[in-house]
Design a protein around this motif. Structure first.
Motif, short mmCIF file in Angstrom:
data_model
loop_
_atom_site.label_atom_id
_atom_site.label_comp_id
_atom_site.label_asym_id
_atom_site.label_seq_id
_atom_site.Cartn_x
_atom_site.Cartn_y
_atom_site.Cartn_z
N LEU A 117 -26.97 -17.50 -16.37
CA LEU A 117 -27.89 -18.62 -16.41
C LEU A 117 -27.14 -19.95 -16.40
N PHE A 118 -26.05 -20.02 -17.16
CA PHE A 118 -25.23 -21.24 -17.26
C PHE A 118 -23.76 -20.89 -16.99
N PRO A 119 -23.35 -20.86 -15.72
CA PRO A 119 -21.99 -20.44 -15.38
C PRO A 119 -20.89 -21.28 -16.03
N ARG A 120 -21.19 -22.54 -16.37
CA ARG A 120 -20.18 -23.36 -17.03
C ARG A 120 -19.68 -22.72 -18.33
N LEU A 121 -20.56 -22.04 -19.03
CA LEU A 121 -20.16 -21.45 -20.31
C LEU A 121 -19.12 -20.36 -20.12
N ALA A 122 -19.20 -19.63 -19.00
CA ALA A 122 -18.24 -18.56 -18.74
C ALA A 122 -16.82 -19.11 -18.63
N GLU A 123 -16.71 -20.37 -18.18
CA GLU A 123 -15.40 -20.99 -18.02
C GLU A 123 -14.83 -21.53 -19.33
N ARG A 124 -15.65 -21.55 -20.39
CA ARG A 124 -15.24 -22.20 -21.63
C ARG A 124 -15.40 -21.29 -22.85
N MET A 125 -15.37 -20.01 -22.65
CA MET A 125 -15.62 -19.07 -23.74
C MET A 125 -14.66 -19.25 -24.92
N GLY A 126 -13.42 -19.60 -24.65
CA GLY A 126 -12.45 -19.75 -25.73
C GLY A 126 -12.33 -21.17 -26.26
N GLN A 127 -13.15 -22.07 -25.75
CA GLN A 127 -13.07 -23.48 -26.14
C GLN A 127 -13.92 -23.75 -27.38
N VAL A 128 -13.38 -24.54 -28.30
CA VAL A 128 -14.14 -24.92 -29.49
C VAL A 128 -15.32 -25.79 -29.07
N SER A 129 -16.50 -25.50 -29.60
CA SER A 129 -17.71 -26.15 -29.10
C SER A 129 -17.72 -27.65 -29.36
N ALA A 130 -17.00 -28.11 -30.38
CA ALA A 130 -16.97 -29.55 -30.67
C ALA A 130 -16.32 -30.34 -29.54
N THR A 131 -15.54 -29.68 -28.70
CA THR A 131 -14.84 -30.36 -27.60
C THR A 131 -15.62 -30.31 -26.29
N LEU A 132 -16.78 -29.67 -26.28
CA LEU A 132 -17.59 -29.60 -25.06
C LEU A 132 -18.28 -30.93 -24.80
N SER A 133 -18.66 -31.15 -23.55
CA SER A 133 -19.49 -32.31 -23.23
C SER A 133 -20.88 -32.11 -23.81
N GLY A 134 -21.67 -33.18 -23.84
CA GLY A 134 -23.03 -33.07 -24.36
C GLY A 134 -23.86 -32.07 -23.59
N GLY A 135 -23.73 -32.06 -22.27
CA GLY A 135 -24.49 -31.11 -21.47
C GLY A 135 -24.07 -29.68 -21.71
N GLU A 136 -22.77 -29.46 -21.87
CA GLU A 136 -22.28 -28.11 -22.15
C GLU A 136 -22.73 -27.63 -23.53
N GLN A 137 -22.76 -28.54 -24.49
CA GLN A 137 -23.27 -28.18 -25.82
C GLN A 137 -24.74 -27.80 -25.75
N GLN A 138 -25.50 -28.51 -24.90
CA GLN A 138 -26.91 -28.17 -24.76
C GLN A 138 -27.08 -26.80 -24.13
N MET A 139 -26.30 -26.50 -23.11
CA MET A 139 -26.34 -25.17 -22.52
C MET A 139 -25.99 -24.11 -23.55
N LEU A 140 -25.00 -24.41 -24.39
CA LEU A 140 -24.60 -23.46 -25.43
C LEU A 140 -25.72 -23.28 -26.45
N ALA A 141 -26.38 -24.36 -26.83
CA ALA A 141 -27.48 -24.25 -27.79
C ALA A 141 -28.61 -23.39 -27.24
#
Length: 229
Positions: A117-141
């Motif tokens: 659904l959100f391919p960006r998340l697959a690229e950031r699986m090991g990244q701490v969520s605090a360092t994500l962009s606002g849009g990536e955090q929304q996809m994660l939420a």
């Protein structure tokens, strides 16, 4: 058959300040319903009541026919209510993968499906969520809520403050979820996008339900009356 979500004349507030004076809403399985109204009219308060984050002072809320008035927050989640709160509120110290794993419940939604659904998340699986962009955090939420395998996904201002291209990705995700038959209750300021995805709308005015009906019946006059600045 009981509706998936039934709200009848609920009242609620914050201490001595009453915020809801009689909100009613009904949605069936598989529907997308927009909860609309100007700022401060009670949309987020209604969502907090549905999630049991705020107790009712009157009225009833039923999820799949069950009165939730005495249920705990986890019990409501187990009934199938998946909340994406305003402001995202990802678990900042955890990685993307850990945010998803911590919410996981048995069902068809798993990490692989969320990443589809959100391919960006697959690229950031090991990244701490605090360092994500606002849009990536929304996809994660949203992904974290889907990992609970909800019957009802509740989105509170899911595109607020995001760049246009990211907002479009979020709306694409919402449309994909609707196509898959997921029931969605959403709050958003984008009338054009709401009208493109919602089946029905409920408009709040000063903590009360002022209008409800099919989204196609939301005329320009009604929009100006209840949603205009």
């Amino acid at each position: 058959m009981s509706p998936l979500l039934e709200i009848e004349r609920i009242t609620a507030g914050y201490g001595p300040v009453q915020a809801l004076f009689g909100v009613s809403l009904r949605m069936e399985e598989g529907q997308v319903v927009a909860l609309m109204g100007r700022n401060g009219m009670g949309k987020t308060t209604t969502i907090r009541c549905i999630s049991r984050l705020l107790p009712l002072t009157g009225g009833t809320i039923r999820v799949a026919g069950q009165d939730i008035a005495r249920l705990s927050i986890p019990a409501v989640a187990r009934l199938g209510v998946g909340l994406v709160p305003e402001g995202r509120r990802c678990f900042a110290p955890l990685t993307v993968a850990e945010n998803l794993i911590v919410a996981a419940r048995p069902g068809p939604w798993d990490m692989a499906r969320v990443c589809t659904l959100f391919p960006r998340l697959a690229e950031r699986m090991g990244q701490v969520s605090a360092t994500l962009s606002g849009g990536e955090q929304q996809m994660l939420a949203i992904g974290r809520a889907l990992m609970t395998n909800p019957r009802l996904l509740v989105l509170d201002e899911a595109t607020e403050g995001l760049a246009p291209v990211v907002r479009q990705e979020i709306w694409d995700g919402v449309r994909a979820l609707k196509a898959q038959g997921l029931s969605i209750l959403l709050v958003d300021k984008s009338l054009r996008e709401i009208c493109a995805v919602a089946d029905r709308a409920v408009i709040l005015e000063r903590g009360e339900s002022a209008w409800a009906g099919p989204i196609d019946d939301l005329t320009a006059d009604l929009s100006d009356r209840y949603l205009g600045v």
